[in-house]
Scaffold this active site. Structure first.
Site, PDB file in Angstrom:
ATOM      1  CB  CYS A   2      32.790  43.828  38.736  1.00 27.04           C
ATOM      2  SG  CYS A   2      34.034  42.546  38.012  1.00 27.04           S
ATOM      3  CG  HIS A  15      36.577  45.651  35.983  1.00 27.07           C
ATOM      4  ND1 HIS A  15      35.176  45.080  36.271  1.00 27.07           N
ATOM      5  CD2 HIS A  15      36.449  46.945  35.952  1.00 27.07           C
ATOM      6  CE1 HIS A  15      34.734  45.806  36.869  1.00 27.07           C
ATOM      7  NE2 HIS A  15      35.347  47.038  36.584  1.00 27.07           N
ATOM      8  CB  CYS A  16      35.955  47.938  30.571  1.00 19.68           C
ATOM      9  SG  CYS A  16      34.887  49.915  30.185  1.00 19.68           S
ATOM     10  CB  SER A  17      38.277  51.303  34.459  1.00 20.53           C
ATOM     11  OG  SER A  17      38.542  51.922  33.168  1.00 20.53           O
ATOM     12  CB  CYS A  40      31.131  48.361  30.478  1.00 21.44           C
ATOM     13  SG  CYS A  40      31.059  49.168  28.567  1.00 21.44           S
ATOM     14  CB  CYS A  64      34.645  41.010  34.171  1.00 16.41           C
ATOM     15  SG  CYS A  64      35.495  41.536  35.109  1.00 16.41           S
ATOM     16  CG  HIS A  90      34.634  51.480  26.214  1.00 20.32           C
ATOM     17  ND1 HIS A  90      33.811  51.416  26.696  1.00 20.32           N
ATOM     18  CD2 HIS A  90      34.589  52.669  26.256  1.00 20.32           C
ATOM     19  CE1 HIS A  90      32.996  51.746  26.747  1.00 20.32           C
ATOM     20  NE2 HIS A  90      33.462  53.121  26.367  1.00 20.32           N
ATOM     21  CB  CYS A  91      34.966  51.387  20.407  1.00 20.89           C
ATOM     22  SG  CYS A  91      35.489  52.534  18.643  1.00 20.89           S
TER      23      CYS A  91
END
Length: 353
Positions: free
Chosen positions: A125, A135-137, A139, A142, A149-150
């Protein structure tokens, strides 16, 4: 023939300023909402399962429970408190923003601090992120102190909502235990050829809820034990996975040093953010009366301490405390599983004897 021109070296502060100038008009919350619309069905499905079990417990079991009136009132009050706390913690964990890196002006403020030297630029990002941020792929941005991630929350578990997630694990385990114990006789009535006060529809609800709670308890007990260990050692799921190879490497070097250099100090790995059992728990749940209020009445619990960008660290000591805590959590978990197994065997023998 072309020659490559080397880029001039820049300081950390200059890199922060250049990143801010090139992205002055962007808004991370506008670009990345952090929610996957396709996963909303999991949130509604989880709420449906909560409602199904609650309907069975309050509208079927308590009405036909063969016990005295004070016991029924106690079960009703306790069930309402557990249900409210469970739903509140779940909804908070699902709908609270887990935490994002600060705005561009905030980045420039941190750039003057020594902690900003530990910040790095996200390659996905392209925002500057502080330590313990990943970093959440799913969402698309970061997340501060990201744990995981749930899908069932349709949200990341991070700095702002991790305490609600842990309380949710506590309440759902206690709720499953209560349902399994209270509804056990009614589940037997649905299978055994004896007088049954329940209708066929009510028996189906009881059996479905009992099996659902048994499966949930088997899953969430392991998950709760694991996150208990993470809270005690001040780690996230990502950090625990990354620290495990380092811990094994340090253990191998320590074993090798016993033979080659026995007089040297032992080599050990320590999580730099672990401040001791008490302070680690206080960082998530608060201290003193706030800790108790957060467990009994989660809406009165304190907000996470700090801003999610700076964390105290302690490089001294070794990892012996983490190893002891890990062993204790494993022993408690396996003891609990053995206790449940003995209970089920006893009930099975009681039914068929």
């Amino acid at each position: 023939m072309f020659f490559r021109k080397d880029k001039p070296l820049r300081s950390k502060k200059e890199e922060h300023e250049m990143a801010a100038d090139t992205r002055e008009e962007t808004n991370p919350k506008a670009l990345c909402s952090g929610r996957n619309r396709d996963d909303r069905i999991f949130v509604f499905f989880a709420l449906f399962l909560f409602g199904l079990v609650a309907l069975t417990f309050f509208d079927v079991v308590l009405l036909h429970l063969r016990t005295d009136f004070p016991s029924q009132v106690a079960l009703l009050a306790g069930g309402v408190v557990l249900l409210v706390n469970l739903l509140y913690s779940y909804l908070q964990a699902a709908f609270i923003e887990p935490g994002m890196p600060p705005s561009l002006s905030g980045v420039l403020e941190y750039a003057a601090d020594t902690e900003a030297c530990k910040w790095e630029k996200c390659t996905k990002c392209e925002y500057m992120r502080p330590p313990r941020t990943h970093h959440c792929s799913v969402c698309g941005h970061c997340v501060l102190k990201m744990d995981h991630h749930c899908t069932w929350l349709n949200n990341c578990v991070g700095f702002n909502n991790y305490s609600h997630f842990c309380r949710f694990l506590l309440y759902i385990n206690i709720s499953c235990i209560v349902v399994l114990l209270v509804c056990f006789d009614f589940m037997l009535d649905a299978f055994l050829p004896r007088k049954n006060a329940l209708t066929q529809w009510e028996s189906a609800l009881v059996v479905s809820s009992w099996i659902l709670c048994a499966c949930a308890l088997g899953t969430f007990s392991f998950l709760g034990a694991f996150h208990t260990y993470l809270v005690m050692t001040n780690q996230t799921t990502i950090e625990a996975s990354a620290n495990q190879p380092l811990r094994e490497k340090a253990r191998a070097q320590r074993e090798l040093a016993k033979f080659r250099l026995p007089e040297t100090a032992p080599i050990a790995f320590r999580n730099p953010y672990s401040l001791g059992l008490v302070q680690n728990c206080q960082e998530v749940f608060g201290s003193g009366i706030h800790f108790l209020l957060g467990l009994l009445l989660p809406w009165l619990g304190p907000s996470p301490s700090g801003d999610g960008c700076q964390f105290a660290s302690d490089q001294s000591g070794d990892s012996s405390d983490e190893m002891v805590l890990g062993g204790v959590v494993c022993m408690v978990t396996f003891s609990w599983i053995a206790l449940v197994f003995v209970f089920l065997v006893h009930m099975w023998h009681r039914v068929w004897s």
